[in-house]
Design an enzyme around this catalytic site. Structure first.
Site, mmCIF file in Angstrom:
data_model
loop_
_atom_site.group_PDB
_atom_site.id
_atom_site.type_symbol
_atom_site.label_atom_id
_atom_site.label_comp_id
_atom_site.label_asym_id
_atom_site.label_seq_id
_atom_site.Cartn_x
_atom_site.Cartn_y
_atom_site.Cartn_z
ATOM 1 N N ARG A 165 0.816 -1.217 -0.156
ATOM 2 C CA ARG A 165 0.062 0.199 0.219
ATOM 3 C C ARG A 165 0.925 1.312 0.042
ATOM 4 N NH1 ARG A 165 -2.754 -3.615 -0.707
ATOM 5 N NH2 ARG A 165 -4.794 -4.166 0.173
ATOM 6 N N SER A 236 -10.808 -0.483 2.939
ATOM 7 C CA SER A 236 -10.204 -0.634 4.348
ATOM 8 C C SER A 236 -9.754 0.706 4.912
ATOM 9 C CB SER A 236 -9.132 -1.738 3.966
ATOM 10 O OG SER A 236 -9.530 -2.894 3.517
ATOM 11 N N GLU A 331 -5.275 3.916 6.174
ATOM 12 C CA GLU A 331 -4.824 3.796 4.556
ATOM 13 C C GLU A 331 -5.325 4.941 3.928
ATOM 14 O OE1 GLU A 331 -5.645 -0.240 2.963
ATOM 15 O OE2 GLU A 331 -6.478 0.933 1.319
HETATM 16 C C1 LIG Z 1 -15.209 -0.126 -1.178
HETATM 17 C C2 LIG Z 1 -13.924 0.053 -1.372
HETATM 18 C C3 LIG Z 1 -13.115 -0.894 -1.536
HETATM 19 C C4 LIG Z 1 -11.429 -0.754 -1.838
HETATM 20 N N1 LIG Z 1 -10.689 -2.073 -1.952
HETATM 21 C C5 LIG Z 1 -9.419 -1.661 -2.195
HETATM 22 C C6 LIG Z 1 -8.550 -2.858 -2.277
HETATM 23 O O1 LIG Z 1 -9.167 -3.890 -2.318
HETATM 24 N N2 LIG Z 1 -7.347 -2.985 -2.348
HETATM 25 C C7 LIG Z 1 -6.586 -1.437 -2.384
HETATM 26 O O2 LIG Z 1 -5.479 -1.402 -2.551
HETATM 27 N N3 LIG Z 1 -7.560 -0.310 -2.394
HETATM 28 C C8 LIG Z 1 -8.748 -0.487 -2.101
HETATM 29 N N4 LIG Z 1 -9.533 0.737 -1.936
HETATM 30 C C9 LIG Z 1 -8.885 2.105 -1.840
HETATM 31 C C10 LIG Z 1 -9.171 2.810 -3.444
HETATM 32 O O3 LIG Z 1 -9.917 2.123 -4.103
HETATM 33 C C11 LIG Z 1 -7.658 2.689 -4.081
HETATM 34 O O4 LIG Z 1 -6.855 3.026 -3.569
HETATM 35 C C12 LIG Z 1 -7.832 3.392 -5.580
HETATM 36 O O5 LIG Z 1 -6.573 3.215 -6.233
HETATM 37 C C13 LIG Z 1 -8.200 4.985 -5.393
HETATM 38 O O6 LIG Z 1 -8.455 5.449 -6.650
HETATM 39 P P1 LIG Z 1 -9.004 6.839 -6.845
HETATM 40 O O7 LIG Z 1 -9.021 7.258 -8.064
HETATM 41 O O8 LIG Z 1 -10.259 6.979 -6.175
HETATM 42 O O9 LIG Z 1 -7.943 7.831 -5.961
HETATM 43 P P2 LIG Z 1 -8.205 9.031 -5.164
HETATM 44 O O10 LIG Z 1 -8.987 8.686 -4.059
HETATM 45 O O11 LIG Z 1 -8.935 9.941 -6.126
HETATM 46 O O12 LIG Z 1 -6.669 9.445 -4.732
HETATM 47 C C14 LIG Z 1 -5.997 8.796 -4.095
HETATM 48 C C15 LIG Z 1 -4.674 9.281 -3.852
HETATM 49 O O13 LIG Z 1 -4.143 9.278 -5.264
HETATM 50 C C16 LIG Z 1 -3.716 10.539 -5.691
HETATM 51 N N5 LIG Z 1 -3.982 10.552 -7.047
HETATM 52 C C17 LIG Z 1 -5.173 10.505 -7.803
HETATM 53 N N6 LIG Z 1 -4.832 10.413 -9.232
HETATM 54 C C18 LIG Z 1 -3.674 10.756 -9.434
HETATM 55 C C19 LIG Z 1 -2.858 10.655 -10.545
HETATM 56 N N7 LIG Z 1 -3.164 10.597 -11.633
HETATM 57 N N8 LIG Z 1 -1.454 10.907 -10.491
HETATM 58 C C20 LIG Z 1 -0.973 11.066 -9.252
HETATM 59 N N9 LIG Z 1 -1.739 11.045 -7.985
HETATM 60 C C21 LIG Z 1 -2.965 10.801 -8.050
HETATM 61 C C22 LIG Z 1 -4.589 11.446 -4.917
HETATM 62 O O14 LIG Z 1 -4.229 12.657 -4.861
HETATM 63 C C23 LIG Z 1 -4.737 10.925 -3.629
HETATM 64 O O15 LIG Z 1 -3.360 10.866 -2.881
HETATM 65 C C24 LIG Z 1 -11.038 0.579 -1.859
HETATM 66 C C25 LIG Z 1 -11.783 1.503 -1.688
HETATM 67 C C26 LIG Z 1 -13.183 1.544 -1.535
HETATM 68 C C27 LIG Z 1 -14.161 2.686 -1.261
#
Ligand SMILES: Cc1cc2nc3c(=O)[nH]c(=O)nc-3n(C[C@H](O)[C@H](O)[C@H](O)COP(=O)(O)OP(=O)(O)OC[C@H]3O[C@@H](n4cnc5c(N)ncnc54)[C@H](O)[C@@H]3O)c2cc1C
Length: 345
Positions: A165, A236, A331
C-alpha cells in the site's frame, strides 16, 4: 486551455460522502493542460490536490487551493510475443471497467483486482492489492508529468519503490508526479492465482476461466464490503501492521488465535481481527460507524463529518494500541493533512 471553477462541491466526488468544497477546481482531459495547471498553481501559490475517483481520500470541509480531477482517457495494446501483450491505459479510465475490458480482450493477470473503485492513474499511488495480487506484479512503467523538473517522463516499476500500500507517489515524493498513464504486461494464457481464502475453492473447478475468478472476486467483495454509493466509505480504513517474526511470537503468547499472514520475511497482522477483538465491529458513534461485516471498514451513515471520523479513528487506534501494543495507520490520504494522534506508550 484550462477551465477553472471556483467553490466547487466535492460531495459526490469522494466515496466517504463528506461535504467538502474546493476553492479552485479543474478537470484535466489532455496531457497538454498539465504544464499550464502547474504554472497556474505556482503563479497563484495554490496547493494542488490530484483527484481520481475520490475512493482513497478523507477530505476536510474546505479544500483550499486547486483540485484537479484527472480525466485522461485512452487504451492501447501492443503484442509482445505469443504469450504476452503490453497494455497502456490513460490515468482517468475507471479501474474496474479496465479490468473487465482486459478479460474481454483476452489479457490476463489482473482479474484478482476486480471491483476496486477508482481510476487507473491512482492505482500505482498505493500499489493497489487484493486476493494475492498487487499492481506492481503486472506493471511495466508509469508515465508522469514531473512537477519538480517541469517535464513529462516515465518511471519503471523499480523507480516506483512499490511496497505494501505504498509507492514513491504516496510517501517518498508525494507531491512530485502527476500520473498520466500506466503500462502493464499481461498474459494471453490465463494463470490463476487462487491461494487466497475465498478463491481457493475454485482450484478444483473444471475449465476455470479468468472470468470465473473475476466473478468470484466481485461476489466476495460485494458480500463483505459496503457499496460506497449506498454507504459512504473508503474501503479498508487501516493498513495491516507489519511485524517481525519475533514480535509475532511475543504477541502469539498472549493472543494465540491472532491472525497473521507471512509477508516477505515479516508478518502482516490482520487489523480487522484486532479491531473486532477490541469490540468495535458494528459499533456506531454519531453518524460514523464500524461496518458490521468487516471491522476494517469505517462508514458514514449520512451527514457524518471528517471530525467525527477522526474521533472514531483515534479511539480505535488507542484501544488496539492498549490491547495489542500495535499502532494502526490509516490507509486513505487525509487532505488537508491531519496531525495524527500521539501513540500511547
Ligand atoms: C469499497 C472500497 C474498496 C476498496 N478496496 C481496495 C482494495 O481491495 N485494495 C486497495 O488497494 N484499495 C482499495 N480501495 C482503495 C481505493 O479504491 C484505491 O486506493 C484506488 O486506487 C483509489 O483510486 P481513486 O481514483 O479513487 O483515487 P483518489 O481517492 O482520487 O486518490 C487517491 C490518492 O491518489 C492521488 N492521485 C489520484 N490520481 C492521481 C494521478 N493521476 N497522479 C498522481 N496521484 C494521483 C490522490 O491525490 C490521492 O493522494 C477501496 C476503496 C473502497 C471505497
Amino acid at each position: 486551455m484550462l477551465s477553472i471553477q471556483r467553490n466547487v462541491a466535492l460531495d459526490t466526488l469522494n466515496t466517504m460522502g463528506f461535504s467538502a468544497t474546493a476553492e479552485y477546481f479543474t478537470r484535466i482531459t489532455e496531457v497538454a493542460q498539465l504544464p499550464l495547471l502547474c504554472e497556474y498553481c505556482k503563479e497563484h501559490e495554490l496547493e494542488l490536490l490530484l483527484l481520481g475517483g475520490g475512493s482513497n481520500l478523507v477530505l476536510g470541509d474546505s479544500v483550499f487551493g486547486m483540485v484537479a480531477q484527472i480525466d485522461l482517457k485512452g487504451w492501447e495494446t501492443t503484442r509482445l510475443d505469443d504469450d504476452r501483450s503490453q497494455l497502456r491505459i490513460a490515468a482517468g479510465e475507471n479501474w474496474h471497467a479496465a479490468v473487465d475490458r482486459m478479460l474481454e480482450e483476452g489479457l490476463f493477470g489482473l482479474e484478482n483486482l476486480a471491483l476496486i473503485p477508482g481510476t487507473v492513474g491512482a492505482a500505482p499511488v498505493q500499489n493497489i492489492g487484493a486476493y494475492g495480487v498487487e499492481l506492481k506484479d503486472r506493471l511495466l512503467e508509469v508515465e508522469v508529468y514531473d512537477r519538480t523538473q517541469a517535464c513529462f517522463s516515465s518511471l519503471s516499476c523499480s523507480d516506483c519503490h512499490f511496497s505494501y500500500r505504498d509507492s514513491v507517489f504516496k510517501s517518498i515524493e508525494a507531491e512530485r508526479y502527476i500520473i498520466t498513464a500506466v503500462t502493464f504486461v499481461l498474459q494471453h494464457q490465463f494463470k490463476p492465482v487462487l491461494a487466497y481464502s475465498g478463491l481457493h475453492e475454485l482450484t478444483d473447478k473444471a475449465d476455470l476461466t479468468a472470468r470465473d475468478v473475476f466473478d468470484q472476486v466481485c461476489s466476495i467483495r460485494s458480500s463483505k464490503l459496503p457499496d460506497p454509493k449506498v454507504l459512504g466509505n473508503a474501503g479498508s480504513f487501516f493498513k495491516n501492521p507489519i511485524v517481525s517474526a519475533e514480535q509475532l511470537q511475543q504477541l502469539k503468547q498472549h493472543f494465540p488465535d491472532l491472525v497473521a499472514y507471512p509477508d516477505q520475511g515479516q508478518f502482516k497482522l490482520a487489523a480487522g481481527w484486532m479491531i473486532d477483538r477490541c469490540g468495535w465491529k458494528g459499533k456506531r458513534e454519531g453518524q460514523m460507524g464500524v461496518y458490521e461485516r468487516q471491522a476494517l471498514v469505517l462508514y458514514n451513515a449520512g451527514g457524518g463529518t471528517r471530525a467525527q471520523l477522526e474521533v472514531l479513528m483515534t479511539k480505535i487506534q488507542r484501544s488496539v494500541q492498549q490491547r495489542f501494543g500495535v499502532w494502526l495507520e490509516p490507509e486513505p490520504r487525509f487532505y488537508p493533512a491531519v496531525h495524527t494522534a500521539c501513540h500511547l506508550t
